[in-house]
Motif scaffolding. Sequence first.
Motif, PDB file in Angstrom:
ATOM      1  N   GLU A 217      41.747  55.398  54.176  1.00  0.00           N
ATOM      2  CA  GLU A 217      41.271  54.597  53.094  1.00  0.00           C
ATOM      3  C   GLU A 217      40.321  53.420  53.827  1.00  0.00           C
ATOM      4  N   GLN A 218      39.867  53.769  55.262  1.00  0.00           N
ATOM      5  CA  GLN A 218      38.671  53.113  55.568  1.00  0.00           C
ATOM      6  C   GLN A 218      37.578  53.612  55.023  1.00  0.00           C
ATOM      7  N   VAL A 219      37.529  54.899  54.576  1.00  0.00           N
ATOM      8  CA  VAL A 219      36.392  55.343  53.834  1.00  0.00           C
ATOM      9  C   VAL A 219      35.745  54.434  52.830  1.00  0.00           C
ATOM     10  N   CYS A 220      36.793  54.003  52.028  1.00  0.00           N
ATOM     11  CA  CYS A 220      36.654  53.164  50.910  1.00  0.00           C
ATOM     12  C   CYS A 220      36.132  51.728  51.257  1.00  0.00           C
ATOM     13  N   ILE A 221      37.017  51.176  52.424  1.00  0.00           N
ATOM     14  CA  ILE A 221      36.823  49.872  52.950  1.00  0.00           C
ATOM     15  C   ILE A 221      35.503  49.620  53.786  1.00  0.00           C
ATOM     16  N   ILE A 222      35.169  50.482  54.733  1.00  0.00           N
ATOM     17  CA  ILE A 222      34.281  50.375  55.916  1.00  0.00           C
ATOM     18  C   ILE A 222      32.917  51.551  55.481  1.00  0.00           C
ATOM     19  N   ALA A 223      33.073  52.575  55.290  1.00  0.00           N
ATOM     20  CA  ALA A 223      32.081  53.561  55.312  1.00  0.00           C
ATOM     21  C   ALA A 223      31.366  53.758  53.707  1.00  0.00           C
ATOM     22  N   CYS A 224      32.208  53.487  52.717  1.00  0.00           N
ATOM     23  CA  CYS A 224      31.474  53.727  51.431  1.00  0.00           C
ATOM     24  C   CYS A 224      30.527  52.638  51.066  1.00  0.00           C
ATOM     25  N   PRO A 225      29.200  53.206  50.549  1.00  0.00           N
ATOM     26  CA  PRO A 225      28.184  52.037  50.320  1.00  0.00           C
ATOM     27  C   PRO A 225      28.471  51.591  49.124  1.00  0.00           C
ATOM     28  N   TYR A 226      29.111  52.387  48.307  1.00  0.00           N
ATOM     29  CA  TYR A 226      29.350  51.782  46.841  1.00  0.00           C
ATOM     30  C   TYR A 226      30.265  50.712  46.775  1.00  0.00           C
ATOM     31  N   GLY A 227      31.092  50.642  47.403  1.00  0.00           N
ATOM     32  CA  GLY A 227      32.174  49.451  47.542  1.00  0.00           C
ATOM     33  C   GLY A 227      31.271  48.298  47.953  1.00  0.00           C
ATOM     34  N   ARG A 228      30.414  48.465  48.778  1.00  0.00           N
ATOM     35  CA  ARG A 228      29.485  47.129  49.248  1.00  0.00           C
ATOM     36  C   ARG A 228      28.859  46.727  47.961  1.00  0.00           C
ATOM     37  N   LEU A 229      28.453  47.474  46.860  1.00  0.00           N
ATOM     38  CA  LEU A 229      27.640  47.148  45.768  1.00  0.00           C
ATOM     39  C   LEU A 229      28.296  46.232  44.791  1.00  0.00           C
ATOM     40  N   GLN A 230      29.615  46.253  44.926  1.00  0.00           N
ATOM     41  CA  GLN A 230      30.577  45.451  44.051  1.00  0.00           C
ATOM     42  C   GLN A 230      30.051  43.963  43.851  1.00  0.00           C
ATOM     43  N   GLY A 231      29.673  43.353  45.090  1.00  0.00           N
ATOM     44  CA  GLY A 231      29.391  41.985  44.932  1.00  0.00           C
ATOM     45  C   GLY A 231      28.302  41.410  44.353  1.00  0.00           C
ATOM     46  N   VAL A 232      27.356  42.521  44.202  1.00  0.00           N
ATOM     47  CA  VAL A 232      26.096  42.190  43.292  1.00  0.00           C
ATOM     48  C   VAL A 232      26.392  42.542  41.874  1.00  0.00           C
ATOM     49  N   LEU A 233      27.083  43.533  41.584  1.00  0.00           N
ATOM     50  CA  LEU A 233      27.078  43.970  40.270  1.00  0.00           C
ATOM     51  C   LEU A 233      28.445  43.414  39.532  1.00  0.00           C
ATOM     52  N   LEU A 234      29.312  42.844  39.997  1.00  0.00           N
ATOM     53  CA  LEU A 234      30.326  42.296  39.276  1.00  0.00           C
ATOM     54  C   LEU A 234      30.039  40.781  38.743  1.00  0.00           C
ATOM     55  N   ASP A 235      30.435  40.541  37.652  1.00  0.00           N
ATOM     56  CA  ASP A 235      30.384  39.112  37.351  1.00  0.00           C
ATOM     57  C   ASP A 235      31.663  38.873  36.552  1.00  0.00           C
ATOM     58  N   ASN A 236      31.840  37.637  36.054  1.00  0.00           N
ATOM     59  CA  ASN A 236      33.145  37.007  35.403  1.00  0.00           C
ATOM     60  C   ASN A 236      33.373  37.696  34.393  1.00  0.00           C
ATOM     61  N   LYS A 237      32.496  38.464  33.697  1.00  0.00           N
ATOM     62  CA  LYS A 237      32.791  39.329  32.686  1.00  0.00           C
ATOM     63  C   LYS A 237      33.191  40.665  32.765  1.00  0.00           C
ATOM     64  N   SER A 238      32.850  41.211  33.998  1.00  0.00           N
ATOM     65  CA  SER A 238      33.484  42.662  34.349  1.00  0.00           C
ATOM     66  C   SER A 238      34.859  42.861  34.250  1.00  0.00           C
ATOM     67  N   ILE A 239      35.499  43.910  33.661  1.00  0.00           N
ATOM     68  CA  ILE A 239      36.564  44.215  33.633  1.00  0.00           C
ATOM     69  C   ILE A 239      37.296  44.712  34.828  1.00  0.00           C
ATOM     70  N   ILE A 240      38.247  44.034  35.600  1.00  0.00           N
ATOM     71  CA  ILE A 240      38.833  44.428  36.952  1.00  0.00           C
ATOM     72  C   ILE A 240      40.133  44.558  36.799  1.00  0.00           C
ATOM     73  N   VAL A 241      40.915  45.142  38.106  1.00  0.00           N
ATOM     74  CA  VAL A 241      42.177  44.930  38.214  1.00  0.00           C
ATOM     75  C   VAL A 241      42.559  43.462  38.554  1.00  0.00           C
ATOM     76  N   ALA A 242      43.067  42.886  37.819  1.00  0.00           N
ATOM     77  CA  ALA A 242      43.129  41.299  38.154  1.00  0.00           C
ATOM     78  C   ALA A 242      44.371  40.735  37.895  1.00  0.00           C
ATOM     79  N   TYR A 243      44.798  39.756  38.965  1.00  0.00           N
ATOM     80  CA  TYR A 243      46.061  38.890  38.860  1.00  0.00           C
ATOM     81  C   TYR A 243      45.706  37.911  38.001  1.00  0.00           C
ATOM     82  N   ASP A 244      46.499  37.539  36.854  1.00  0.00           N
ATOM     83  CA  ASP A 244      46.353  36.524  35.938  1.00  0.00           C
ATOM     84  C   ASP A 244      47.068  35.251  36.756  1.00  0.00           C
ATOM     85  N   HIS A 245      46.201  34.519  37.540  1.00  0.00           N
ATOM     86  CA  HIS A 245      46.627  33.636  38.372  1.00  0.00           C
ATOM     87  C   HIS A 245      47.106  32.384  37.409  1.00  0.00           C
TER      88      HIS A 245
END
Length: 473
Positions: A217-245
Amino acid sequence: MTDIHEDDEFRDRIATINQEGKRQWIYPKKPAGKFYKYRQKVSYFLLLFLIVSPFVKINGNQFLMFNVLERKFSIFSFPFWPQDFHLFVISMIIGVVFVALFTVVFGRIFCGWICPQTIFMEMVFRRIEYWIEGDRNAQIKLDKQEWNTEKIKKKTFKWFLFFIISFGIANVFLAYLTGSEKLLEMVTEGPVNNEGTLIALLIFTGVFYFIYIWFREQVCIIACPYGRLQGVLLDNKSIIVAYDHERGEKEAGRGKLIKNEDRAEVGKGDCIDCKLCIAVCPTGIDIRNGTQLECINCTACIDECNTVMNKVGLPEGLIRYASEDEITKKEKFVFTARMKGYAAVLFILTGIFIGMLFLRNDVEATVLRLPGQLYEHKGNKISNVFTYKIINKTAKDFNSVHFVLENPEGDIKPVGKPVFKIKGESIVQGTLFIEIDPVLLKSDKTKITLGVYDGNKRIETETTNFLAPRNFN
Ligand code: SF4
Ligand code: SF4
């Protein structure tokens, strides 16, 4: 060795690294549920597609091939040559915009459902691990115990299977890179005659083996550049796996299930703090801490939490696909201006790409005047010398190729055979003389048109300049 990490630890380090900075092994609980079943179906279909694609041919062209060394590419059986590089670049840009658009709208859905790394890890290697070593607790126990016969047997068998599958993946990978025909040829000829390929194969096998046996899983967590893009691509309207806090915490926060307690009365949320959503997570995170870069949207926590909710008689969907605004503001999904912008760019690029694909010729000819040569008088005609290059991008042979001067009238005198053959996926180069009566020339530099024919069929048209003296007629 793991266990579920404590509440605020996620802020200090990633789940795969412990306090001493060493690797913390993740033992995800075997997932089960509606989404997992869907993912299995999608994964097995994609695996089949991935394995079969380099071995399928349409019109003699491999369905998918990325032969970087010989610069031959085939996408959906459309052969791409270095001359088509612009098309290749556009297709890559479309891919990036498509993935970006998907991330803006659906979060990291690509990672959980389509990415080959996740599919191989979760649907192939992890399943083998569950089969040999058992579920999460059995795996933890096995790793903690002494090296007795049972452990040696299980581990050796797992490592052996992982190696065989890694070798299989390396072969498929090579079929994409060199072409399946070459791969099969090498297999038939044997490794002794193909030492270089065997070494490449073993290197690829080693890389895949290392990834699935240890790096995981470190490929996804550390190595994959796509994962790093999430921070700039996601906003409050993006559908994600979310916990209904809102629902999970309410006023008094989450809390263990206490017999006969009225949770609504004490203000407790629906989360019973069973931590099973953490136990099942392949990247070891607690989704209740909010969206994190490590989340690959695998949906395992949705399935697990739904099972828990069913058991305790609460509605499903405490963890679900939702946007932050849907949870906090109870807003329904809206197609934002950013999403519309990405979709428009994607639509335009796809249109351009399809147009260029259909306008593209199977044969590409270039006719250029020989550098340093002007013209010659040959009897009552003017002669120019040209070099030509014809590329046959298809897999079929053209057996009687020749040039015809379409405009103006004149003679073509190739050096060598006037009619020649061009094999599939090959290039033919040569020299030819063109002789034209000066009365047919408009100026000292006249645009002329040549047709390239295979038998009676014109396969390409090319224009070039024909030079003549200034006061020629
Ligand atoms: S599985 Fe559901 S109930 Fe259990 S800890 Fe996670 S969110 Fe709470
Ligand atoms: S948080 Fe849920 S969806 Fe994200 S990786 Fe973990 S289990 Fe998968």
